[in-house]
Design an enzyme around this catalytic site. Structure first.
Site, short mmCIF file in Angstrom:
data_model
loop_
_atom_site.label_atom_id
_atom_site.label_comp_id
_atom_site.label_asym_id
_atom_site.label_seq_id
_atom_site.Cartn_x
_atom_site.Cartn_y
_atom_site.Cartn_z
CB VAL A 283 -0.94 0.14 1.10
CG1 VAL A 283 -1.82 1.16 1.44
CG2 VAL A 283 -1.74 -1.28 1.12
CD GLU B 158 3.75 -2.44 -15.02
OE1 GLU B 158 3.92 -3.23 -15.79
OE2 GLU B 158 3.97 -2.16 -13.75
CE LYS C 10 -1.32 0.48 -4.52
NZ LYS C 10 -0.44 1.63 -5.52
#
Lengths: 425, 425
Positions: free
Chosen positions: A123, A181, A196
């Site tokens: 997190v 990404e 998270k």
């Protein structure tokens, strides 16, 4: 302090970051004994004898005290973690998806085995938020946890607003610099931030909420006209994860939000993350730091390994102290929804409409909608439609029941009338 | 978790805040058994039987587990803490002066008695900075600790810059709202921030530095012409406490600094505090929260009491891991010094002068000066002279030896010539 032998799974970005932080820490009594990898052929920066492709070689090694799990695949990660705990080894992981989807099970497994699993690195990278919630705010009633939990989208939105780029160009730049990404879906659609948030719900409010029960709206439908609208009004758009306790129910969601320049989250830029806590006693606390990256996340993992050396484990204090507050999606949010054509959205999903604006290149409504309607998605999946939250949390409205109140104005819209007007009720 | 019986010393602002947070915390297994006060006659909000004026009644009570010390007087506080630890009771205190001036002794006393003393409430109120340094950054090499550690002066400077007030008017407003003491000396001269910095030096760099060895320049010499200079250049002035490790020496000081609008500390306003950590792995971390006040500090004290319930104690990891880095004041700082007359400052104390400006209502020099020269004060005590640091930490220059290099220009100044000119070298 006893010396710790570490068995490591995965040697990607975070695994290599851990190796580096470990080797550059003064007096840290621990070393990586073996690293389990998937691909034995790939060339590695460390001696071959350190690597194995047999996970049992690590999990069954009696000399290994701690398993550090840093692979991508959430299912494989869960298997490793489960079998490690059952084999009497404590675990450190940074796999947010695996933890978020299995947290209730993982807590039970810790209780059964007496071993610990720590996951600070899962997190917000280097921000020590879980430990702080557990140790420091364990007894303080919290009203809100809110923040910027995803570095890739924050980098993209920073480029968009500080350099006037459009969304696609900003995404390309973020990808070429390694901040996003090549498949950015998990980030730009808000899944990463949601995992998270789901984990923090347990540590801040003592409840287990599966990620699938939390609405996540992303930034991938943002159009240039939306950005212009935000700039005109003096806002930035930030992807915000938010949880609030109202009348002893807990509400949570991930969505892009209009953020004014005075908001404490407005100046959190680039790959930085921020977590804001509001408590009965402490008022607002804000924690800012790098949310991702090899060394920041490696350092978070290292601090968990260090905590295991003195038998630290999360106590899940809020879970035991607050008595399972109910989680609910039955609350209204004020949202701005832009669209190409009124037929593409279902205005009967709205509780009320405040503003309507139609023109040939930019049409939107502003209205109240129930979180549970947003969760159903429906017309939200249409990339022509984009939702941005209008209100910050202070004005979050509680609705016990969401009934769309159709009025004649909305009926007019549904007939497809295109009006060049703006009405503010 | 065992139930904790608390013996409390002092029932002022923080003591009452502790009482309130304790009574509003869910499932906190502890209660205040007795409160020692100085003035028995003063009317109190709690039943009389809770109070005593005999400190031995608390310290010698075998049923009391934890002593919470929240009085003003640092000498009396040290006596209470010492005799409590020796009587086998752990202690929580928020007395920054007492802790800063006696930390080495207090650590020895903890080792001898096996009992703990925790003091999170002594540094930046609700920000959990000591615990975070101990638990989370215990193994990470830190380069810098820096921040706004004093809420009163930050409130005054916020009024000055956001509302264009002059210093005296802002101080009066802060006093009338309770954000500054009627005798504001400890705050406005930087002593309060210095005590906190001295404590953090132990937890961030593992060294004991007595407050008297750290230079503290305050904001009480700020003139309107200084404020105008800052505004013209696009700066705010903030009172900054700062410590840096350079080439394995540690430097520290408290001084007003010019802060650009892009600096992360620029937007920390009013009574908020901020602590910025820069580490080898985590990069910059920023923690923001309310630095003072009844409930925020009460909550910090409560979290320390809670930590004692599971036998937590500070491990002073940096002290044992870093091997006592030397502390030094032999480093150059770039400073702006304003004055009424050149005779009132000793320019030979400067290593070099970069800018000179003289006019009938505003004269200043900008130059490099060694921290050790600033520590000697001399002409700095003259209220006509005001010093503001020009550089943020990134440009802090290391000097092994400070020799003021007099040149003819400076000689000219010393003869008292008043030139209406500005030279930038």
């Amino acid at each position: 302090m006893k010396k710790i032998n570490i068995g490591l799974f995965g040697f990607g970005c975070v695994g290599q970051g851990l190796y580096e932080t470990l080797n550059n820490s003064k007096n840290f009594a621990g070393e990586i004994k073996k690293i389990c990898i998937k691909n034995a052929e790939k060339s590695r920066s460390l001696p071959r004898r350190l690597f194995t492709i047999d996970k049992e070689e690590i999990i069954r090694d009696p000399e290994i005290d701690v398993i550090v799990e840093l692979i991508d695949d959430a299912n494989a990660a869960l298997e490793i973690v489960t079998s490690s705990l059952k084999n009497g080894k404590s675990v450190v992981t940074a796999n947010k998806k695996m933890v978020a989807e299995n947290l209730e099970f993982l807590v039970k497994l810790q209780n059964e085995t007496g071993k610990a699993i720590l996951y600070e690195g899962a997190v917000c990278g280097s921000i020590p938020i879980i430990r702080t919630l557990e140790e420091y705010f364990g007894h303080e009633p919290l009203d809100e946890v809110k923040g910027i939990f995803n570095g890739s989208t924050n980098y993209i939105l920073t480029k968009v607003f500080n350099e006037n780029l459009d969304y696609d160009e900003a995404l390309r730049q973020a990808q070429s610099l390694g901040f996003a990404e090549s498949d950015p879906t998990l980030d730009v659609k808000g899944f990463d931030a949601k995992y998270k948030l789901s984990i923090l719900l347990t540590h801040a409010f003592g409840i287990y909420v599966k990620p699938e029960s939390i609405v996540n709206l992303g930034i991938d439908h943002l159009k240039n006209t939306d950005l212009e609208y935000a700039r005109e009004k003096g806002f930035k758009v930030k992807l915000i994860a938010q949880a609030r306790r109202i009348d002893d129910k807990v509400f949570a969601f991930v969505a892009p939000q209009f953020i004014g320049h005075n908001d404490s989250l407005s100046s959190i830029d680039n790959e930085f993350n921020a977590v804001s806590l509001t408590g009965d006693f402490c008022d607002e606390q804000l924690f800012i730091g790098k949310g991702a990256g090899s060394l920041p996340t490696g350092a978070a993992v290292l601090s968990d390994i260090s905590a295991l050396s003195y038998d630290y484990k999360y106590e899940y204090k809020k879970f035991y102290n607050l008595g399972q507050l109910p989680f609910s999606n039955e609350s209204l949010l004020k949202v701005y929804v832009s669209f190409n054509s009124p037929q593409e959205i279902d205005l009967s999903d709205f509780e009320s409409i405040h503003d309507k604006y139609f023109s040939f290149d930019h049409s939107y409504v502003v209205g109240n909608i129930c979180i549970s309607r947003l969760l159903e998605k429906k017309w939200l999946n249409n990339p022509n439609n984009n939702v941005v939250l209008c209100e910050n949390s202070r004005q979050l409205q509680l609705g016990n029941l969401c009934v769309a109140s159709l009025n004649t104005e909305i009926e007019d819209l549904k007939k497809g009338q295109v009006l060049l007007e703006k009405i503010t009720v």
